[in-house]
Design a protein around this motif. Structure first.
Motif, PDB file in Angstrom:
ATOM      1  N   ALA A 197      48.813  91.872  61.613  1.00 32.72           N
ATOM      2  CA  ALA A 197      49.885  90.602  61.582  1.00 32.72           C
ATOM      3  C   ALA A 197      49.283  89.488  62.235  1.00 32.72           C
ATOM      4  O   ALA A 197      49.869  88.448  62.209  1.00 32.72           O
ATOM      5  CB  ALA A 197      51.119  91.148  62.052  1.00 32.72           C
ATOM      6  N   THR A 198      48.408  89.623  63.248  1.00 34.05           N
ATOM      7  CA  THR A 198      47.937  88.834  63.889  1.00 34.05           C
ATOM      8  C   THR A 198      46.140  88.209  63.654  1.00 34.05           C
ATOM      9  O   THR A 198      45.886  87.313  64.428  1.00 34.05           O
ATOM     10  CB  THR A 198      48.099  89.160  65.613  1.00 34.05           C
ATOM     11  OG1 THR A 198      47.309  90.221  65.830  1.00 34.05           O
ATOM     12  CG2 THR A 198      49.353  89.150  65.926  1.00 34.05           C
ATOM     13  N   ALA A 199      45.887  89.046  62.677  1.00 36.69           N
ATOM     14  CA  ALA A 199      44.432  88.627  62.273  1.00 36.69           C
ATOM     15  C   ALA A 199      44.085  87.054  61.903  1.00 36.69           C
ATOM     16  O   ALA A 199      44.855  86.662  61.409  1.00 36.69           O
ATOM     17  CB  ALA A 199      43.884  89.422  61.295  1.00 36.69           C
ATOM     18  N   SER A 200      43.012  86.494  62.478  1.00 34.90           N
ATOM     19  CA  SER A 200      42.756  85.080  62.319  1.00 34.90           C
ATOM     20  C   SER A 200      42.592  84.838  60.997  1.00 34.90           C
ATOM     21  O   SER A 200      43.013  83.641  60.399  1.00 34.90           O
ATOM     22  CB  SER A 200      41.677  84.655  63.010  1.00 34.90           C
ATOM     23  OG  SER A 200      40.405  85.397  62.699  1.00 34.90           O
ATOM     24  N   GLY A 201      42.156  85.507  60.074  1.00 38.90           N
ATOM     25  CA  GLY A 201      41.874  85.234  58.705  1.00 38.90           C
ATOM     26  C   GLY A 201      42.897  85.505  57.790  1.00 38.90           C
ATOM     27  O   GLY A 201      43.085  85.343  56.444  1.00 38.90           O
ATOM     28  N   ASN A 202      44.084  86.096  58.378  1.00 36.52           N
ATOM     29  CA  ASN A 202      45.267  86.645  57.667  1.00 36.52           C
ATOM     30  C   ASN A 202      46.566  85.519  57.870  1.00 36.52           C
ATOM     31  O   ASN A 202      46.501  85.065  59.078  1.00 36.52           O
ATOM     32  CB  ASN A 202      45.695  87.757  57.837  1.00 36.52           C
ATOM     33  CG  ASN A 202      44.824  88.862  57.334  1.00 36.52           C
ATOM     34  OD1 ASN A 202      43.976  88.739  56.636  1.00 36.52           O
ATOM     35  ND2 ASN A 202      44.667  90.062  58.080  1.00 36.52           N
ATOM     36  N   PRO A 203      47.380  85.460  56.834  1.00 37.96           N
ATOM     37  CA  PRO A 203      48.695  84.865  57.330  1.00 37.96           C
ATOM     38  C   PRO A 203      49.376  85.715  58.279  1.00 37.96           C
ATOM     39  O   PRO A 203      49.081  86.994  58.251  1.00 37.96           O
ATOM     40  CB  PRO A 203      49.564  84.693  55.972  1.00 37.96           C
ATOM     41  CG  PRO A 203      48.425  84.923  54.887  1.00 37.96           C
ATOM     42  CD  PRO A 203      47.304  85.709  55.497  1.00 37.96           C
ATOM     43  N   ARG A 204      50.391  85.042  58.992  1.00 43.18           N
ATOM     44  CA  ARG A 204      50.994  85.762  59.902  1.00 43.18           C
ATOM     45  C   ARG A 204      52.150  86.824  59.420  1.00 43.18           C
ATOM     46  O   ARG A 204      52.742  86.606  58.504  1.00 43.18           O
ATOM     47  CB  ARG A 204      51.815  84.966  61.093  1.00 43.18           C
ATOM     48  CG  ARG A 204      50.818  83.903  61.748  1.00 43.18           C
ATOM     49  CD  ARG A 204      50.018  84.345  62.864  1.00 43.18           C
ATOM     50  NE  ARG A 204      50.825  84.793  64.091  1.00 43.18           N
ATOM     51  CZ  ARG A 204      50.154  85.226  65.105  1.00 43.18           C
ATOM     52  NH1 ARG A 204      49.103  85.278  65.197  1.00 43.18           N
ATOM     53  NH2 ARG A 204      51.111  85.443  66.174  1.00 43.18           N
ATOM     54  N   GLY A 205      52.260  87.950  60.326  1.00 38.26           N
ATOM     55  CA  GLY A 205      53.167  88.941  59.727  1.00 38.26           C
ATOM     56  C   GLY A 205      52.807  89.953  58.812  1.00 38.26           C
ATOM     57  O   GLY A 205      51.533  89.891  58.583  1.00 38.26           O
ATOM     58  N   CYS A 206      53.603  90.355  57.936  1.00 39.95           N
ATOM     59  CA  CYS A 206      53.336  91.356  56.840  1.00 39.95           C
ATOM     60  C   CYS A 206      53.932  90.994  55.737  1.00 39.95           C
ATOM     61  O   CYS A 206      55.064  90.460  55.439  1.00 39.95           O
ATOM     62  CB  CYS A 206      54.169  92.941  57.239  1.00 39.95           C
ATOM     63  SG  CYS A 206      54.121  94.042  55.930  1.00 39.95           S
TER      64      CYS A 206
ATOM     65  N   PRO B 156      48.035  90.313  72.208  1.00 39.06           N
ATOM     66  CA  PRO B 156      48.498  91.044  73.623  1.00 39.06           C
ATOM     67  C   PRO B 156      49.943  91.422  73.757  1.00 39.06           C
ATOM     68  O   PRO B 156      50.282  92.610  74.457  1.00 39.06           O
ATOM     69  CB  PRO B 156      47.874  90.059  74.535  1.00 39.06           C
ATOM     70  CG  PRO B 156      46.864  89.240  73.946  1.00 39.06           C
ATOM     71  CD  PRO B 156      47.538  89.365  72.513  1.00 39.06           C
ATOM     72  N   GLU B 157      50.721  90.407  73.583  1.00 44.40           N
ATOM     73  CA  GLU B 157      52.243  90.580  73.765  1.00 44.40           C
ATOM     74  C   GLU B 157      52.827  91.940  72.837  1.00 44.40           C
ATOM     75  O   GLU B 157      53.361  92.680  73.386  1.00 44.40           O
ATOM     76  CB  GLU B 157      53.068  89.328  73.268  1.00 44.40           C
ATOM     77  CG  GLU B 157      52.922  88.201  74.148  1.00 44.40           C
ATOM     78  CD  GLU B 157      53.362  86.885  73.288  1.00 44.40           C
ATOM     79  OE1 GLU B 157      53.980  86.358  74.427  1.00 44.40           O
ATOM     80  OE2 GLU B 157      53.358  86.632  72.452  1.00 44.40           O
ATOM     81  N   LEU B 158      52.122  91.815  71.624  1.00 44.44           N
ATOM     82  CA  LEU B 158      52.404  92.964  70.912  1.00 44.44           C
ATOM     83  C   LEU B 158      52.139  94.197  71.091  1.00 44.44           C
ATOM     84  O   LEU B 158      52.926  95.357  71.031  1.00 44.44           O
ATOM     85  CB  LEU B 158      52.106  92.607  69.379  1.00 44.44           C
ATOM     86  CG  LEU B 158      52.680  91.507  68.652  1.00 44.44           C
ATOM     87  CD1 LEU B 158      52.163  91.256  67.418  1.00 44.44           C
ATOM     88  CD2 LEU B 158      54.334  91.697  68.607  1.00 44.44           C
ATOM     89  N   ARG B 159      50.811  94.235  71.726  1.00 40.48           N
ATOM     90  CA  ARG B 159      50.339  95.472  72.407  1.00 40.48           C
ATOM     91  C   ARG B 159      51.227  95.995  73.417  1.00 40.48           C
ATOM     92  O   ARG B 159      51.408  97.298  73.684  1.00 40.48           O
ATOM     93  CB  ARG B 159      48.948  95.320  72.854  1.00 40.48           C
ATOM     94  CG  ARG B 159      47.893  95.269  71.711  1.00 40.48           C
ATOM     95  CD  ARG B 159      47.659  96.479  70.789  1.00 40.48           C
ATOM     96  NE  ARG B 159      46.720  96.176  69.712  1.00 40.48           N
ATOM     97  CZ  ARG B 159      45.489  96.838  69.962  1.00 40.48           C
ATOM     98  NH1 ARG B 159      45.066  97.260  70.975  1.00 40.48           N
ATOM     99  NH2 ARG B 159      44.617  96.607  68.939  1.00 40.48           N
TER     100      ARG B 159
ATOM    101  N   GLN C  81      57.881  89.509  64.804  1.00 41.11           N
ATOM    102  CA  GLN C  81      57.526  88.799  65.890  1.00 41.11           C
ATOM    103  C   GLN C  81      56.181  88.053  65.797  1.00 41.11           C
ATOM    104  O   GLN C  81      56.175  86.856  66.193  1.00 41.11           O
ATOM    105  CB  GLN C  81      57.351  89.903  66.929  1.00 41.11           C
ATOM    106  CG  GLN C  81      58.599  90.404  67.445  1.00 41.11           C
ATOM    107  CD  GLN C  81      59.406  89.318  68.388  1.00 41.11           C
ATOM    108  OE1 GLN C  81      58.965  88.493  69.197  1.00 41.11           O
ATOM    109  NE2 GLN C  81      60.902  89.263  68.235  1.00 41.11           N
ATOM    110  N   ALA C  82      55.093  88.652  64.942  1.00 41.13           N
ATOM    111  CA  ALA C  82      54.064  87.915  64.950  1.00 41.13           C
ATOM    112  C   ALA C  82      54.101  86.891  63.858  1.00 41.13           C
ATOM    113  O   ALA C  82      53.467  85.624  63.999  1.00 41.13           O
ATOM    114  CB  ALA C  82      53.050  89.062  64.028  1.00 41.13           C
ATOM    115  N   ALA C  83      54.993  87.053  62.944  1.00 44.63           N
ATOM    116  CA  ALA C  83      55.409  85.705  62.139  1.00 44.63           C
ATOM    117  C   ALA C  83      56.045  84.808  62.810  1.00 44.63           C
ATOM    118  O   ALA C  83      55.625  83.413  62.306  1.00 44.63           O
ATOM    119  CB  ALA C  83      56.208  86.193  60.845  1.00 44.63           C
ATOM    120  N   SER C  84      56.624  85.062  63.841  1.00 40.30           N
ATOM    121  CA  SER C  84      57.215  84.027  64.764  1.00 40.30           C
ATOM    122  C   SER C  84      56.450  83.247  65.857  1.00 40.30           C
ATOM    123  O   SER C  84      56.715  82.624  66.580  1.00 40.30           O
ATOM    124  CB  SER C  84      58.557  84.714  65.492  1.00 40.30           C
ATOM    125  OG  SER C  84      59.430  85.077  64.720  1.00 40.30           O
ATOM    126  N   GLY C  85      55.162  84.032  66.023  1.00 38.45           N
ATOM    127  CA  GLY C  85      54.164  83.327  66.811  1.00 38.45           C
ATOM    128  C   GLY C  85      53.635  84.175  68.058  1.00 38.45           C
ATOM    129  O   GLY C  85      52.789  83.736  68.812  1.00 38.45           O
TER     130      GLY C  85
END
Length: 202
Positions: A103-112, A187-190, A179-183
């Motif tokens: 959900a946070t990979a730089s090459g992907n859109p955010r989220g799922c 590290p916060e998600l971990r 949460q990832a889609a919201s920014g």
């Protein structure tokens, strides 16, 4: 003198690579959801016109289902690897970490992709919404079966409820995607994951 008959061409060869076109469509759906992605968005990203899209993938709904299959076997393939971990706790931790990484990979859109599409699926897309529900249910069932196996092997306490625990795990994973889609940063998600794992049955 008779002329030799030549075979008619069976149609013009496709001028695009199917896999790359699906990956491009995946990013559009991932960013905008099923209903938010227009045919113009899709054809522009895929580098093809509408007739080519329909000929190769069918309508928008068929294309989306093909994208879901590709997402499942590609970006979301970490799920199968996670469920193969030797302990249930390790499997759940890897599931959550995999969700956060994806959900946070730089090459992907955010989220799922699954979550983004389901959140913006109205009445007109009932078939797609039902398909997404079935796919999420299948994912939860896979976690539940893994936890039941762990319980049978003595790796999970007998007073734990595999069904409730699987629903909890899936809820955390879906929350990570939102949460990832919201920014939210990785590290916060971990830290969220470590907090969730503190409630793991001992």
């Amino acid at each position: 003198m008779k002329r030799k008959k030549t075979k008619r061409a069976l149609g013009r060869p496709r001028s695009f690579e199917t896999g790359k076109a699906l990956d491009a469509a995946m990013k559009v759906f991932w960013c905008k959801g099923y209903e938010g992605a227009s045919l113009s968005d899709l054809t522009k990203a895929m580098g093809i016109n509408r007739p080519s899209l329909y000929a190769a993938f069918g309508d928008k709904e068929s294309l989306f289902r093909k994208v879901l299959d590709r997402y499942d076997s590609g970006p979301a393939a970490y799920v199968r690897e996670a469920l193969d971990q030797p302990t249930a706790r390790a499997a759940v931790e890897k599931l959550m970490e995999g969700a956060a990484d994806l959900a946070t990979a730089s090459g992907n859109p955010r989220g799922c992709l699954f979550v983004q599409s389901a959140l913006a699926c109205g009445d007109k897309a009932e078939g797609i919404r039902n398909d997404l529900i079935l796919r999420r249910d299948a994912g939860e069932k896979a976690v539940r079966l893994r936890l039941k196996r762990a319980q049978a092997e003595g790796d999970l306490t007998h007073d734990a409820n595999p069904a409730d625990l699987a629903r909890y795990v899936v809820t955390v994973i879906q929350g990570i995607a939102v949460q990832a889609a919201s920014g939210a940063a990785r590290p916060e998600l971990r830290r969220v994951i470590q907090t969730a794992l503190r409630s793991w049955p001992q």
